[in-house]
Design an enzyme around this catalytic site. Structure first.
Site, PDB file in Angstrom:
ATOM      1  N   ARG A   1     -31.434 -88.442   7.808  1.00 58.33           N
ATOM      2  CA  ARG A   1     -30.203 -88.477   7.040  1.00 58.33           C
ATOM      3  C   ARG A   1     -30.487 -88.049   5.593  1.00 58.33           C
ATOM      4  NH1 ARG A   1     -24.737 -88.341   7.590  1.00 58.33           N
ATOM      5  NH2 ARG A   1     -23.635 -90.041   6.601  1.00 58.33           N
TER       6      ARG A   1
ATOM      7  N   THR B   1     -19.661 -81.468  12.310  1.00 57.24           N
ATOM      8  CA  THR B   1     -20.864 -82.126  12.834  1.00 57.24           C
ATOM      9  C   THR B   1     -21.069 -81.543  14.219  1.00 57.24           C
ATOM     10  OG1 THR B   1     -20.540 -84.164  11.547  1.00 57.24           O
ATOM     11  CG2 THR B   1     -21.859 -84.390  13.534  1.00 57.24           C
TER      12      THR B   1
ATOM     13  N   THR C   1     -25.518 -82.602  10.999  1.00 54.69           N
ATOM     14  CA  THR C   1     -24.294 -82.289  10.261  1.00 54.69           C
ATOM     15  C   THR C   1     -24.528 -81.796   8.842  1.00 54.69           C
ATOM     16  OG1 THR C   1     -22.119 -83.197   9.713  1.00 54.69           O
ATOM     17  CG2 THR C   1     -23.986 -84.626   9.316  1.00 54.69           C
TER      18      THR C   1
ATOM     19  N   ASN D   1     -21.715 -82.573   7.175  1.00 60.44           N
ATOM     20  CA  ASN D   1     -20.526 -83.395   6.972  1.00 60.44           C
ATOM     21  C   ASN D   1     -19.289 -82.549   7.282  1.00 60.44           C
ATOM     22  OD1 ASN D   1     -19.025 -85.653   6.556  1.00 60.44           O
ATOM     23  ND2 ASN D   1     -18.929 -85.462   4.343  1.00 60.44           N
TER      24      ASN D   1
ATOM     25  N   SER E   1     -23.333 -93.392   8.102  1.00 59.48           N
ATOM     26  CA  SER E   1     -22.868 -92.329   9.006  1.00 59.48           C
ATOM     27  C   SER E   1     -22.145 -92.947  10.205  1.00 59.48           C
ATOM     28  CB  SER E   1     -24.082 -91.552   9.503  1.00 59.48           C
ATOM     29  OG  SER E   1     -23.727 -90.671  10.527  1.00 59.48           O
ATOM     30  N   SER E   2     -21.389 -92.098  10.897  1.00 58.90           N
ATOM     31  CA  SER E   2     -20.800 -92.526  12.180  1.00 58.90           C
ATOM     32  C   SER E   2     -21.497 -91.858  13.356  1.00 58.90           C
ATOM     33  CB  SER E   2     -19.319 -92.144  12.234  1.00 58.90           C
ATOM     34  OG  SER E   2     -18.592 -92.870  11.284  1.00 58.90           O
TER      35      SER E   2
ATOM     36  N   GLY F   1     -17.117 -85.388  14.951  1.00 62.21           N
ATOM     37  CA  GLY F   1     -15.751 -85.898  14.809  1.00 62.21           C
ATOM     38  C   GLY F   1     -15.571 -86.984  13.771  1.00 62.21           C
TER      39      GLY F   1
HETATM   40  N1  GLY Z   1     -20.821 -86.921   8.093  1.00 64.07           N
HETATM   41  C1  GLY Z   1     -20.313 -87.562   9.222  1.00 64.07           C
HETATM   42  C2  GLY Z   1     -21.134 -88.732   9.606  1.00 64.07           C
HETATM   43  O1  GLY Z   1     -22.293 -88.801   9.289  1.00 64.07           O
HETATM   44  O2  GLY Z   1     -20.628 -89.625  10.229  1.00 64.07           O
END
Ligand code: GLY
Length: 568
Positions: free
Chosen positions: A94, A378, A396, A398, A449-450, A470
């Site tokens: 990340r 992403t 990603t 983002n 993050s998701s 998403g």
């Molecule tokens: N940038 C989208 C995520 O990391 O969830």
């Protein structure tokens, strides 16, 4: 002797004759990713004796070339690995906040969030992690040289590839959106002479950068000419990344979060992703529900999932952040007992308003109500090899094309991941997601993050590899695929390709994709008190599942977004 297996196979065939058929099957290896060229890059590595990690690194670099909306050198991601010997590991690459970043960097003098500052231009850029992450994965779990695994990407960048409809479309809108970002418009939009589908797209600058990384490894990116140009390009758009930030970047090896759902083991990404904990917490809340008499996407089904999602996203808003900076109550959030308590106020006949759902059930932690723009970029890919090693990667920039800052002369975009921090605790980011202290900006911290790269296994053997892009919808997308397969018995290619819906606690709305909620079901849900909002599509799940009939693997690309797979 042959009678028994033949009988079993005939029975299975007759029972499944009505089911849709998969288009991708491989006995030895499968790769499912956004672009065919990237899948082929992975399969080439697998066929040459590489393992799933080698192939994943090759796919990741290939996506940098073929999918510049999200595939990246200038971004970050997460890799979840389940080795055939049972070992599970998560690699966190990340992005990190620059060393000079500070909590209020996106606020004006009166403390208001400055529009667009965290999403466009240099200040939006986090220190990229992908190159270091790929090197760590290769060093620790790969078997091939960097030279070999980067070869397909370099060839694609040099010789070019055919622009897909999807890519031409994205370049078209980028040309308008990226006004003022001259290098981006030069590299990806031919200075306004828009690319058409079917044209060949060559990227000599990117090929040069990839070659430098191939030759020098991390030093080819985090030091020298690329690093100098990156700092210069970022600062020319107001950014604060320094050479020291680049040299200090470190990927991390983390322990995946794990849970159990109806006898299946679920492994997923730990913080700084909220994905794994939120997914497992939702599965824990779902487990006591009996789906036998519940129709798929009936009002009851949608209601159960929406209520579970609201509770888990409420917890996400306060309790998840970079674990190196914030003590995440992981054990509690992952426990079945907590999930049971969380659902004690669930009423199967009516809505529980989001206003009465508090993070970790604490009334003092009430949320703030604002909606935000949703971005769908992403990218996720899944890999399985001949030995049964599985790799699940979500990566990603983002937003689509990230910050719009392209590193001058080196052909790659920089992320706008700083927007995933909570610019002002209690206010939503561009996904409408609310964050608090846990995700406040601090120097060198990773933004929440998701992304939810996930691997499901049974008795220690991998049965499903999946994930999705998403933004805030990633986690509920992964949840729905698992729910479709385990609770509704769908084969993977159906589970991935049926429509989806989403609730994220705030705003208090069920979003739904085309065909996800029929008009009469909508009437029932509204009568219970739900607000429904249509939205275009959800995520792009790229999954692989063990095939029960022939024993190999089925690749399930998301056809809604023209994704791909390859197998051998
Ligand atoms: N940038 C989208 C995520 O990391 O969830």
């Amino acid at each position: 002797m042959k009678f028994f297996p033949t009988l079993i196979l005939s029975l299975i065939f007759s029972l499944t004759a009505w089911a849709s058929q998969p288009s991708i099957y491989g006995k030895n290896g499968v790769v499912v990713a956004h672009d065919l060229e990237a899948c082929q890059a992975g399969i080439e590595i697998l066929k040459n004796g590489g393992n799933a990690v080698d192939a994943a690194v090759a796919v990741s670099y290939a996506l940098t070339v073929t999918h510049p909306q999200a595939g990246n050198l200038g971004g970050g991601g997460f890799m979840l690995i389940h080795l055939a010997d049972g070992q599970k590991v998560a690699i966190d690459y990340r992005e990190m906040a620059p060393g000079e970043a500070h909590r209020d960097m996106f606020l004006d003098d009166s403390g208001r969030v400055v529009d667009q500052l965290s999403v466009r231009g240099g200040l939006a850029v986090g220190v990229p992690g992908t190159v270091a992450g790929m090197q760590l994965a290769l060093d620790k779990y790969g078997s091939m040289s960097r030279k070999k695994v980067m070869k397909p990407a370099i060839k694609l960048a040099r010789q070019g590839f055919q622009i897909s409809y999807d890519l031409a479309y994205s370049f078209g809108w980028l040309n308008k959106a990226a006004e003022g970002f001259n290098e981006t418009r030069r590299v990806f939009c031919r200075n306004g002479e828009i690319y058409m589908p079917g044209e060949t797209f060559k990227q000599p600058d990117l090929a040069k950068t990839l070659k430098l990384i191939q030759k020098k490894g991390n030093a080819g990116f985090y030091e020298g000419a690329v690093a100098t140009a990156l700092v210069k390009s970022s600062s020319s758009y107001g950014g604060m990344i320094t050479l020291a930030d680049l040299q200090n970047y470190k990927p991390q090896i983390r322990k995946p979060v794990t849970g159990n759902y109806r006898g299946f083991e679920v492994s997923s990404m730990p913080p700084p992703s909220s994905g794994g904990i939120t997914l497992i917490s939702m599965l824990n809340m779902l487990e006591p529900m009996v789906f036998d008499s519940v129709g798929w996407h009936s009002a009851q089904h949608i209601q159960i999932l929406a209520e579970v999602e609201k509770r888990a996203y409420a917890d996400r808003s306060v309790w998840l952040g970079d674990p190196d900076y914030f003590s995440v109550p992981q054990e509690k959030l992952l426990s079945k007992e907590y999930a049971r308590l969380r659902m004690t106020d669930y009423d199967s006949l009516s809505v529980t308003p989001s206003d009465s759902i508090y993070p970790l059930n604490d009334r003092d932690l009430a949320g703030i109500h604002l909606n935000g723009h949703e971005s769908e970029e992403t990218t996720h890919f899944s890999v399985i090899d001949q030995w049964g090693n599985a790799v699940s990667v979500t990566t990603t920039l983002n937003w689509s094309f990230g910050s719009y800052v392209t590193v001058e002369g080196f052909g790659f975009l920089l992320n706008n991941e700083m927007d995933d921090f909570s610019a002002k605790p209690g206010e939503p980011n561009s996904f409408g997601l609310i964050g608090n202290e846990a995700n406040a900006i601090e120097p060198n911290k990773r933004m929440l993050s998701s992304m939810t790269p996930t691997i499901v296994s049974r008795d220690g053997k991998v049965v499903l590899v999946l994930g999705a892009p998403g933004g805030s919808t990633i986690i509920t997308t992964v949840l729905q695929v698992i729910n479709n397969m385990i609770d509704f018995g769908m084969p993977v290619h159906d589970a991935v390709n049926v429509p989806r819906f989403h609730h994220q606690w705030q705003p208090d709305v069920i979003y739904y994709g085309p065909g996800a909620i029929s008009p009469d079901t909508a009437v029932l849900l509204k009568s219970m008190g739900y607000e429904l909002t249509p939205r275009y599509g959800y995520g792009e799940v790229n999954a692989i599942s063990r095939d029960k009939i022939f024993g190999g693997w089925i690749g399930a690309p998301d056809l809604k977004t023209a994704s791909h797979g390859a197998a051998y």
